[in-house]
Design an enzyme around this catalytic site. Structure first.
Site: not given
Ligand code: PLP
Ligand code: COI
Length: 338
Positions: A79, A181
């Site tokens: 991620r 993120k």
């Protein structure tokens, strides 16, 4: 330093070692552990001015036998690289990411809370654009660091339900950065979060930014609901963070609890179909949602004071896997002997 493990909140604590590596001239250096918890970076760093930065969050868990479990660290590595790619930052090779996390955990192992204390070691990988710059363009150099600290519950109350309020603000745009993120999403959530806390809510719940009719997520966790017909439901949206905890719960609901588990639209005007609801994430773990304020209406799910039975089962299954008390699905756990 003596730590009251049972009463930790979610606060910064300086642990002895952190990992630091620099990307320059097209490559990463070897990386090393350091005791210095201050970063020395150029005043023109793109991370400071234009938010060219991304981060991760994962935890290490002390097992009954004294060893330490990392939960799905490879998913955090992947991620972070998706975030890096979207912000034109160099990827951190997955092996380097995992090695950095392991080194930091080993070096600070006395800060991994004891088994049974309810506390865990929170690990924060961070990738930032540094070096000389002032125009809006990608940085010439990058810094990757991993640091950690022992933490307790993120939302006060732990498994006691808390209340949330639907925000009229958006944390992310429909085609923006909601699914990666990056710090900017969190900067955007500070003011709505402050308004929510002033009204004594744990945090706010964001709606889909295009129509404001569907639940997206909490500022620091994903949303889930349990329907009257026993389905585990989480919102399907391109602008929420693909939570590793959420995907783990989708799997566990289906394979361990025998439920139907789906990602689908969660319309604000159909909350009555849920018997239980919660927020899930690395920091939040599973935090039951007592009720949510929607405009002038307050909608209670299971109870404002007691966790619902399905949420409790999901919590037990997830945390037992993380602590090594029950067998994990293949590849979920990396065990560190120390
Ligand atoms: N959504 C947001 C906005 C978050 O900050 C987090 C925390 O990482 C999550 C969801 C949960 O993601 P994960 O389960 O991967 O920690
Ligand atoms: C996490 O759960 O790891 C998060 O990043 C949430 C919050 C502390 C930003």
């Amino acid at each position: 330093m003596t730590i009251d493990w049972a009463n930790l909140g979610f606060d910064y604590i300086k642990t002895p070692f952190r990992y630091l590596s620099i990307w320059k001239d097209g490559q990463w250096d070897q990386g090393k552990l350091t005791e210095d918890n201050t970063l020395h970076i150029n005043e023109g760093s793109a991370a400071l001015h234009y938010g060219q930065q991304c981060f991760e969050g994962l935890k290490a868990y002390r097992c009954k036998d004294g060893s330490i479990n990392l939960f799905r660290v490879d998913q955090n590595a992947k991620r972070m690289n998706r975030s890096a790619k979207q912000l034109l930052m160099p990827e951190v090779p997955e092996e380097k990411f995992i090695q950095a996390v392991e080194e930091v955990v080993r070096a600070n192992s006395e800060f991994v809370p004891p088994y049974g204390s309810g506390a865990t070691l929170y690990i924060r990988p961070l990738l930032i654009g540094i070096g000389e710059g002032i125009g809006v363009q990608p940085a010439p150099e990058y810094l990757f660091t991993v640091f950690c600290m022992p933490v307790g519950a993120y939302f006060k109350g732990g498994l006691t339900p808390t209340n949330f309020v639907v925000s009229e603000y958006d944390r992310a745009a429909p085609q923006g950065t909601g699914a990666i993120k990056v710090g900017g999403n969190y900067a955007a959530s500070l003011y709505p979060g402050k308004l929510a806390k002033e009204r004594h809510f744990s945090d706010c719940i964001y709606l889909d930014p295009a129509t404001h009719t569907k639940i997206e997520e909490v500022g620091s966790a994903n949303f889930f609901g349990i329907t009257k017909d026993n389905r585990f439901v989480t919102p399907l949206s391109p602008s929420i963070l693909p939570s590793i905890t959420k995907y783990s719960l989708l799997y566990l609901a289906e394979h361990h609890l025998g439920m139907e588990a789906v990602e689908e639209d969660v319309y604000l005007d159909s909350l009555d179909k849920f018997t239980e609801a919660g927020a899930c994430g690395t920091a939040a773990v599973i935090s039951p949602i007592g009720g949510i304020q929607v405009g002038d209406d307050f909608h209670v799910f299971y109870s404002e004071t007691e966790v619902g039975p399905v949420t409790q089962k999901l919590y037990d299954t997830l945390t037992k896997i993380q602590l090594g008390d029950i067998e994990a699905p293949a590849g979920w756990i990396r065990n560190i002997k120390n």
